[in-house]
Motif scaffolding. Structure first.
Motif: not given
Length: 463
Positions: A345-346, A416-418, A424-425, A430-431
């Protein structure tokens, strides 16, 4: 061969220093990951391989080198391992690209496997049974000291001197241990001198493990990954069949098929490390990229978990001599699952005091699990299998660590990929972190049942 006082003293000093090196390297580099990413302009997935490549190489080569040490001499393999670890630590610091760094981390991990596979075996060879518990306890304390100092020293060195300084520090300490071992540790120990080395088994094991781990962690980005994963599983199955037929196997399968407490205690260790090792990596990303803390501050926050582990582990070990190890270890696994569930739940607004409290809960759970589980593993086998038991336990730890990083890598890759690590991300980080912790919490809960299923073990009975 128990050796005289001098051999005992220097065996304990050299092995303890070497046992400090490897966990210190692992926990300190977590804090440098964002800095390495900035310097080499690397995405999150490649950066996770800076951590994973070392663990994977150590896991793949641990059992083969443990067996080689039994045949050709434990001190010999130990010294070669220290030399390799020292040389490749230096080259990691001098790396000119992220690919070069990962390649040197693989070679550093192979050196680490030589140290892992021989350290406890040397202590077991030098000290008589009545002194072993005490010296192995000291050795475990140095491992936790390495884990504890890693985030603090690593975070500070990264901030003040740059990330290569972490590798230079390891190289300098490694060189000191090499010289100390060569000059002061007299004697050689080989429990299986003259026996045949199972080269076929070693190749199948290493290739199967590497293919499985690489395939698993690359599922999201690489189409061939599922075939590599399947090939890894097939090679591991062939390895199991090969070892069952081998007269002098690398791993005696009867220990796993006929010794229920040994098998389930190792399974519990595998699950526990699979669910917990990536905690430092994920929280390092969260604290630095999402919450904006410096690597030094993030290191101080992460320190709370290993400090609690170091303080409570001797107590937990003593407790498991009086109470069934499976009870103490299962409580520890349950507390760990609870701590991991809290981290699911962070968010960017989670207060630091809550993160610290939860890290202390995780440290308590891990301490209650780790020492009693080791006690159960070593107590479930006869003396002649101590070397195999400690090697198997080390392998479970490293495979678990690899699985943990593979799960974290896979989820980061999916979200996130590369993309470069930057505020910005932050939302995607977090997800990824929350999803990883949710999976780890469920995994750890399953581990409670594996821990309980081992049955009663009187850990002092066969020691």
């Amino acid at each position: 061969m128990n050796g005289d006082g001098s051999v005992k003293k220097y065996a304990l000093i050299t092995v303890s220093l070497a046992s400090f090196l490897t966990p210190f390297m692992g926990s300190s580099i977590n804090l440098a990951v964002p800095s390495i990413g900035r310097e080499f302009d690397s995405g999150a997935v490649l950066l996770s391989w800076v951590v994973s490549s070392y663990i994977l190489a150590s896991a793949a080569f641990l059992l083969p080198f443990g067996r080689l040490a039994d045949i050709f001499g434990r001190k010999k393999i130990f010294v070669i391992g220290l030399l390799a670890f020292t040389l490749f630590s230096l080259l990691c610091g001098l790396s000119w690209s992220i690919e070069a760094l990962i390649a040197f981390r693989v070679l550093q991990g192979i050196g680490g496997a030589m140290i892992f596979g021989t350290a406890v075996a040397i202590l077991t060879s030098v000290f008589p049974p009545q002194e072993r518990g005490k010296v192995l306890g000291i050795n475990v304390a140095t491992v936790y000291t390495g884990l504890s100092l890693g985030p603090v020293l690593g975070g500070a060195m990264n901030q003040q001197l740059g990330w290569p300084s972490i590798f230079y520090f390891n190289a300098a300490l490694g060189l000191f241990v090499v010289l100390l071992t060569a000059l002061k540790l007299k004697g050689e120990w080989a429990g299986a001198r003259g026996e045949k080395f199972d080269l076929g088994g070693a190749v199948l094991y290493a290739a199967g493990l590497v293919a499985f781990m690489y395939g698993f962690s690359s599922l999201a980005t690489s189409t061939p990954a599922k075939f590599i994963l399947a090939a890894g599983l097939l090679l591991i199955a062939v390895f199991v069949g090969h070892e069952a037929r081998e007269e002098q196997p690398m791993l005696d399968m009867r220990l796993l098929s006929k010794n229920v407490p040994f098998a389930f205690s190792n399974l519990a260790a595998l699950i526990n490390y699979s669910a917990t090792f990536a905690v430092g990596f994920l929280l390092s990303l969260h604290l630095q990229v999402v919450m904006g803390y410096s690597s030094q501050t993030a290191g101080l926050i992460l320190l709370f978990q290993p400090v609690v582990m170091a303080l409570l582990s001797p107590l937990a070990g003593t407790l498991s001599d009086r109470i069934e190890p499976r009870i103490v270890a299962s409580w520890g696994m349950g507390l760990t699952a609870l701590g991991l569930a809290v981290f699911a739940f962070l968010s960017a607004s989670t207060p630091v005091w809550l993160i610290v409290l939860n890290l202390m809960l995780l440290g308590t759970g891990f301490a209650l699990f780790s020492s009693p589980n080791s006690n159960a593993i070593m107590g479930s086998v006869e003396k002649k299998f101590y070397g195999v038991a400690s090697s198997t336990m080390g392998t479970m730890r490293l495979i678990g660590q690899s699985v943990s990083m593979a799960i974290a890598t896979l989820i980061i890759d999916l979200h996130i990929g590369s993309a470069q690590l930057s505020p910005a991300i932050a939302g995607l980080i977090v997800t990824s972190v929350k999803m990883s912790f949710a999976i780890f919490a469920v995994t750890c809960l399953g581990g409670v049942f594996a821990s309980l299923a081992r049955g009663n073990v009187n850990a002092g009975e066969k020691a």
